[in-house]
Design an enzyme around this catalytic site. Structure first.
Site: not given
Lengths: 282, 99
Positions: A236, A241
């Site tokens: 990410c 994430r």
């Protein structure tokens, strides 16, 4: 199989409430906004600061095994404790900490499904007082590099392995450099790693932050062209994430060869000479 | 919050020249809602960002120019969607009313 996975790595709020007084269950709050814990937190929870506690203060890397041992010992966490991680941002940083605990070989770690948001939306109890846990002597293992990817391996994976970019479509295409709740001041190049599929982390979660069902998750990745028979690297912007997606693929769906590239876009988008793709196509 | 103006957070001290800001306040019966979550969805309905509201019910995003949907989740309330247009160098203010 994966129902068993879910029972092993995920707990719901009722489970947490039933274990609030259990000395062998340690609740750990990890937030992007590290002040959230000061405002209030689940009773008995300790805090980990993803930046101050989990990042080396000088080099861009994680704290050493010895530093991690000292950190968990000071927080009162034992090797045989059940560590339940939760936090804001739909568990982004809690997932990151979960992956980090697994990197250093902790046995029983779990995520609170839905994290802090679902807990708040359900109007469950949050408290201000901080309960200190007595110090322990924690022993970590050497880093499990089978779940952590570095840049050379990522470059070699282009066109060979599954690369999954879990950022939002606007970050993937190059329209944004960071999630839209942060100022867009970074100076590195926008775009994505060529051949990476864009499967935003959010597609693996419901609006309340809980994970979608295994059937929905399997259909999601297959439908986006991820060949689950191949090795997979998720990334990410800074690796939090993608830890969420790593959790989905490796822990919930039980895929064996899944790595998180924690260097992620802040590294790749600053490297000299590596390929970058702009726009909506892989 | 000292010096807070009506609507979103004060933009004092921020260089907004290159930013497309979407911000505002969430209220219920005229009172700010401090424990709400505001999600920013792009033109395709895809999640882009989410923030919890501040003690004064306020939220802010640094978006890209374009049309966005704000989806607000709050305890004991149905989600509320609001459409907002962001433009570079401007601050789009949104007031979200929770039923």
């Amino acid at each position: 199989m994966s129902t068993e996975n879910r029972e092993r790595v995920l707990v719901d709020a009722d489970w947490v409430e039933a274990h609030l007084g259990d000395p062998k269950v340690v609740l750990v709050e990890v937030d992007e906004d590290t002040a959230a814990y000061d405002k209030n937190h689940i009773k008995g929870a300790v805090r980990l600061d993803w930046k101050k506690d989990l990042q080396d203060p000088v080099r861009r890397d994680f704290v050493s095994k010895e530093q991690f041992e000292a950190l968990l010992s000071a927080k009162g966490i034992s090797n045989d404790d059940t560590v339940v991680l939760y936090g804001g941002n739909n568990n982004w940083f809690a997932s990151y900490a979960y992956w980090y605990f697994k990197l250093y070989g902790h046995g029983d770690a779990r995520l609170l499904d839905g994290g802090r948001k679902k807990w708040e939306l359900d109007s469950r109890e949050l408290v201000e007082p901080i309960d200190e846990r007595p110090a322990t002597t924690y022993t970590a293992k050497d880093q499990d590099r089978s779940i952590r990817a570095f840049r050379d391996e990522v470059e070699a994976a282009i066109g060979q392995k599954n690369l999954v970019d879990v950022r939002s479509p606007d970050e993937y295409s190059g329209k944004l450099l960071a999630p839209a709740h942060l100022p867009q001041e970074q100076s590195q190049r926008p775009g994505h790693i060529p051949t990476a599929a864009n499967i935003p982390w959010s597609q693996a979660a419901n609006d309340d932050g809980t994970f979608k069902s295994d059937d929905e998750l399997t259909a999601l990745y297959a439908g986006k062209g991820v060949d689950l028979d191949k090795d997979t690297i998720a990334y990410c912007r800074i690796g939090e994430r993608s830890a969420h997606t790593w959790f989905v693929l490796h822990e919930l769906l039980g895929q064996p060869n899944v790595k998180n590239y924690d260097g992620s876009w802040t590294e790749w988008g600053s490297l000299v000479g590596v390929p970058i793709a702009i726009g909506e196509q892989p | 919050m000292c010096g807070a103006k009506k609507g979103g957070v004060s933009t004092e001290g921020l260089d907004l020249t290159d930013e497309a800001v979407v911000q505002g306040v969430v209220t219920r019966d005229g009172e700010p809602v401090a424990n709400a979550y505001v999600r920013l969805l792009d033109g395709g309905g895809e999640f882009t960002a989410e923030v919890p509201t501040s003690a004064t019910g306020q939220f802010r995003f640094f978006a890209a120019p374009g049309t966005w949907t704000l989806r607000t989740l709050a305890p004991k309330a149905e989600p509320v969607d609001r459409t907002v247009v962001a433009a570079r160098g401007e601050v789009a203010e949104v007031e979200v009313l929770i039923g």
